[in-house]
Design a protein around this motif. Structure first.
Motif, short mmCIF file in Angstrom:
data_model
loop_
_atom_site.label_atom_id
_atom_site.label_comp_id
_atom_site.label_asym_id
_atom_site.label_seq_id
_atom_site.Cartn_x
_atom_site.Cartn_y
_atom_site.Cartn_z
N VAL A 236 0.83 -1.21 0.00
CA VAL A 236 0.00 0.00 0.00
C VAL A 236 0.86 1.26 0.00
CG1 VAL A 236 -1.69 1.33 1.30
CG2 VAL A 236 -1.95 -1.14 1.11
N TRP A 237 1.93 1.26 0.83
CA TRP A 237 2.80 2.44 0.94
C TRP A 237 3.44 2.77 -0.41
CZ3 TRP A 237 3.59 5.33 5.43
CH2 TRP A 237 3.11 4.78 6.61
N ILE A 238 4.06 1.76 -1.01
CA ILE A 238 4.78 1.96 -2.27
C ILE A 238 3.82 2.29 -3.41
CG2 ILE A 238 5.97 0.66 -4.08
CD1 ILE A 238 7.91 1.85 -2.19
N LYS A 239 2.70 1.60 -3.46
CA LYS A 239 1.75 1.85 -4.54
C LYS A 239 1.25 3.29 -4.50
CE LYS A 239 -2.25 -0.23 -6.83
NZ LYS A 239 -3.16 0.93 -6.92
N ARG A 240 0.89 3.75 -3.31
CA ARG A 240 0.41 5.12 -3.17
C ARG A 240 1.49 6.13 -3.56
NH1 ARG A 240 -0.66 5.26 2.28
NH2 ARG A 240 -2.64 4.21 1.93
N TYR A 241 2.72 5.87 -3.13
CA TYR A 241 3.83 6.79 -3.43
C TYR A 241 4.15 6.80 -4.92
CZ TYR A 241 8.46 8.86 -3.64
OH TYR A 241 9.54 9.65 -3.97
N MET A 242 4.21 5.63 -5.51
CA MET A 242 4.56 5.54 -6.93
C MET A 242 3.47 6.18 -7.80
SD MET A 242 7.57 4.10 -7.16
CE MET A 242 7.70 3.46 -8.83
N GLU A 243 2.22 5.96 -7.46
CA GLU A 243 1.13 6.59 -8.22
C GLU A 243 1.21 8.10 -8.14
OE1 GLU A 243 -2.35 3.13 -7.84
OE2 GLU A 243 -2.24 4.78 -6.38
N SER A 244 1.47 8.60 -6.94
CA SER A 244 1.53 10.04 -6.74
C SER A 244 2.74 10.67 -7.42
CB SER A 244 1.59 10.35 -5.23
OG SER A 244 1.79 11.71 -4.99
N THR A 245 3.88 9.97 -7.38
CA THR A 245 5.14 10.55 -7.84
C THR A 245 5.43 10.29 -9.31
OG1 THR A 245 5.99 10.20 -5.59
CG2 THR A 245 7.60 10.69 -7.32
N TYR A 246 5.10 9.08 -9.77
CA TYR A 246 5.51 8.70 -11.12
C TYR A 246 4.35 8.54 -12.11
CZ TYR A 246 10.07 7.81 -9.02
OH TYR A 246 11.28 7.94 -8.36
N PHE A 247 3.11 8.51 -11.61
CA PHE A 247 1.97 8.31 -12.49
C PHE A 247 0.97 9.46 -12.43
CE2 PHE A 247 3.66 4.05 -11.89
CZ PHE A 247 3.58 3.51 -13.16
N ASN A 248 1.45 10.62 -11.95
CA ASN A 248 0.61 11.83 -11.91
C ASN A 248 -0.71 11.58 -11.18
OD1 ASN A 248 0.18 14.57 -12.48
ND2 ASN A 248 -0.92 14.12 -14.38
N ARG A 249 -0.61 10.83 -10.07
CA ARG A 249 -1.75 10.51 -9.20
C ARG A 249 -2.80 9.61 -9.85
NH1 ARG A 249 -1.12 13.38 -4.66
NH2 ARG A 249 0.12 15.30 -4.76
N LYS A 250 -2.43 8.99 -10.94
CA LYS A 250 -3.34 8.07 -11.62
C LYS A 250 -3.27 6.70 -10.95
CE LYS A 250 -4.11 5.87 -16.12
NZ LYS A 250 -3.59 5.72 -17.51
N LYS A 251 -4.43 6.06 -10.77
CA LYS A 251 -4.47 4.73 -10.18
C LYS A 251 -4.01 3.70 -11.21
CE LYS A 251 -6.31 5.83 -6.19
NZ LYS A 251 -5.58 5.62 -4.92
N VAL A 252 -3.03 2.90 -10.82
CA VAL A 252 -2.53 1.84 -11.70
C VAL A 252 -2.40 0.56 -10.88
CG1 VAL A 252 -1.30 3.42 -13.25
CG2 VAL A 252 -0.13 2.49 -11.24
N SER A 253 -2.26 -0.56 -11.56
CA SER A 253 -2.14 -1.84 -10.87
C SER A 253 -0.75 -2.01 -10.26
CB SER A 253 -2.39 -2.99 -11.85
OG SER A 253 -1.35 -3.06 -12.81
N ALA A 254 -0.67 -2.86 -9.26
CA ALA A 254 0.63 -3.15 -8.64
C ALA A 254 1.59 -3.74 -9.67
CB ALA A 254 0.44 -4.12 -7.47
N LYS A 255 1.04 -4.54 -10.58
CA LYS A 255 1.87 -5.13 -11.64
C LYS A 255 2.47 -4.05 -12.53
CE LYS A 255 1.79 -8.63 -15.29
NZ LYS A 255 0.95 -9.63 -16.00
#
Length: 283
Positions: A236-255
């Motif tokens: 959860v921690w990494i997914k939230r951070y990566m979405e916010s930082t690298y995906f412009n806050r877009k929801k993406v799959s863990a994969k």
């Protein structure tokens, strides 16, 4: 026995308290990562460890193998080169600057797998409690400097345990997953040893065949036990951070997060994950 190992570019506190291992305790229990000593279990030994730059100093009543200890603490990793390779943007640069010296451990495969099965939908303090309950009931007693601990139970101990007894330790739904994995390993229907010689993708596919083991648990085992550095565990921690930082806050799959990380950070993506994970948790 006392063992002194020279090592530079190393931080014991960051390494043991970044969330990759669950059986280390700092004494005294003060705030900060640079005070006191640590007691923990390596294999079948209770070990006391401290870092007095540039030496890692270990003590135990049990024999300590220099090569095994070096492998466990990641002392053979060329950390300067690894961090240089993953330092590809300002975000990971901040994490590296703050927690330089954090190294990835090489944990015993069965204990690592079992621990991360217990981590499913769980938090670190509770994971530690569950591991200690299992060890106290099924492991062997250890003692050092008046501190009493227990070895982690071998697969056959868990395989032969009654499911009701395991649930009585408050393992919840994880009890069945743990027992089934232990039974397969104890009965030679699944080999953790075989994973060493498989590619990352092949090893991950093999692990996910175990009931209850998803992508995150598989990646944790491959990274923290087999040092397959392509693994990028996404919780959860990494997914939230990566979405916010690298995906412009877009929801993406863990994969998708894992795929992006391997492309972005390269062959040592797992090291990037652990630095970012510790950075996010400590903010």
């Amino acid at each position: 026995m006392k063992l002194v190992l020279p090592v530079l570019n190393f931080n014991l506190g960051y390494t043991l308290e970044c969330g990759q291992a669950f059986r280390w305790e700092r004494y005294p229990r003060t705030k900060g990562f640079d005070a006191g000593v640590y007691y923990g279990i390596i294999g079948r030994a209770l070990v006391k460890v401290r870092y007095d730059n540039p030496h890692l100093i270990l003590e135990s009543d049990a024999p300590l193998d220099k090569e095994e200890i070096s492998e466990y603490f990641g002392l053979n990793d060329d950390l300067k080169r690894i961090l240089g390779e993953i330092d590809v943007d300002k975000n990971i640069h901040k994490a590296i600057a703050k927690f330089r010296g954090l190294r990835i451990l090489k944990q015993e495969p069965w204990e690592c797998l079992a621990s991360y099965i217990l981590s499913i939908n769980n938090n670190i303090p509770r994971i530690k409690i569950l591991i200690e309950r299992l060890s106290e009931l099924f492991g062997s007693k250890l003692s050092l400097d008046g501190i009493k601990r227990h070895t982690f139970p071998k697969p056959d101990k868990i395989a032969n345990a009654d499911l009701k007894t395991l649930k009585g330790l408050k393992l919840g739904f994880r009890a069945r997953f743990l027992k089934n994995a232990a039974r397969k390993i104890a009965h030679k229907k699944f080999s953790l040893e075989d994973l060493k010689n498989l590619s990352y993708d092949e090893a991950k596919e093999r692990l996910i065949s175990l009931e209850g083991v998803g992508e995150k648990v598989a990646d944790c085992v491959l990274l923290f036990s087999f040092k397959k550095y392509e693994a990028f565990p996404v919780d959860v921690w990494i997914k939230r951070y990566m979405e916010s930082t690298y995906f412009n806050r877009k929801k993406v799959s863990a994969k998708r997060v894992g795929e992006f990380a391997r492309q972005h950070f390269g062959r040592y993506a797992g090291y990037a994950q652990e630095y970012l994970y510790h950075y996010v948790r400590c903010k």
